[in-house]
Design a protein around this motif. Sequence first.
Motif, PDB file in Angstrom:
ATOM      1  N   THR A  34       0.836  -1.205   0.000  1.00 40.66           N
ATOM      2  CA  THR A  34       0.000   0.000   0.000  1.00 40.66           C
ATOM      3  C   THR A  34       0.868   1.251   0.000  1.00 40.66           C
ATOM      4  N   CYS A  45      -8.991   4.280  -2.683  1.00 45.54           N
ATOM      5  CA  CYS A  45      -9.057   3.112  -1.804  1.00 45.54           C
ATOM      6  C   CYS A  45      -9.837   3.431  -0.536  1.00 45.54           C
ATOM      7  N   GLU A  49     -12.803   0.552  -0.935  1.00 46.14           N
ATOM      8  CA  GLU A  49     -12.370  -0.750  -0.441  1.00 46.14           C
ATOM      9  C   GLU A  49     -13.127  -1.151   0.824  1.00 46.14           C
ATOM     10  N   ARG A  53      -9.211  -2.390   4.645  1.00 52.63           N
ATOM     11  CA  ARG A  53      -8.313  -1.935   3.574  1.00 52.63           C
ATOM     12  C   ARG A  53      -8.389  -0.411   3.445  1.00 52.63           C
TER      13      ARG A  53
END
Length: 184
Positions: A34, A45, A49, A53
């Motif tokens: 990441t 994200c 996500e 996450r």
Amino acid sequence: MGMNSRKLRSLSIWIGVALAVTILALYAAIVRSTMNENPVSLLACMETEVSWRAWTCEKVLRHASLTDDQVRQLNQEAGLRFPLSMENPRHVEEMFELFIDRGVDINARDQETKGWTALHGTSMGDPAEKVAILLRHGARIDLRDSDGRTPLDLARLARQKYPTNPHIAETIRLLEEAQGKSPS
């Protein structure tokens, strides 16, 4: 019998420790990968996500510094438009301030969209709260795109094209108010 239950208990503890270490190692690998993501991907994200996450992406973005190349790239793309595209209002404000603190220019011009700043793009019908965030942080209302239009000019064009958009009237009001306060 007592000996077998102690062995079983000891084995259970070792299995639990091994499982915890494995989970931590996997998560560490996820965090490392990441950290290689670009800031725009991390913002996406955070919104798209699964919760663990998204949380990881947010923490990486908050605690990792932007490189000079990342700041330069964001400034070539009017980089403050990216946090403004987020749905979560708390994230919008927090990531906006984080980007500014890390050197992203509020008045940077997008090289692909006629030199638009984040304010130019936001003035075309985004919620007026996003325009207000830009103005609060010092976005310049007098900057013109390559066609000579200011954000207020674009908002007025948007009102003609989309007269039922509820955000445009408030955006125009905010921009006109800011224009009245700016030194001429």
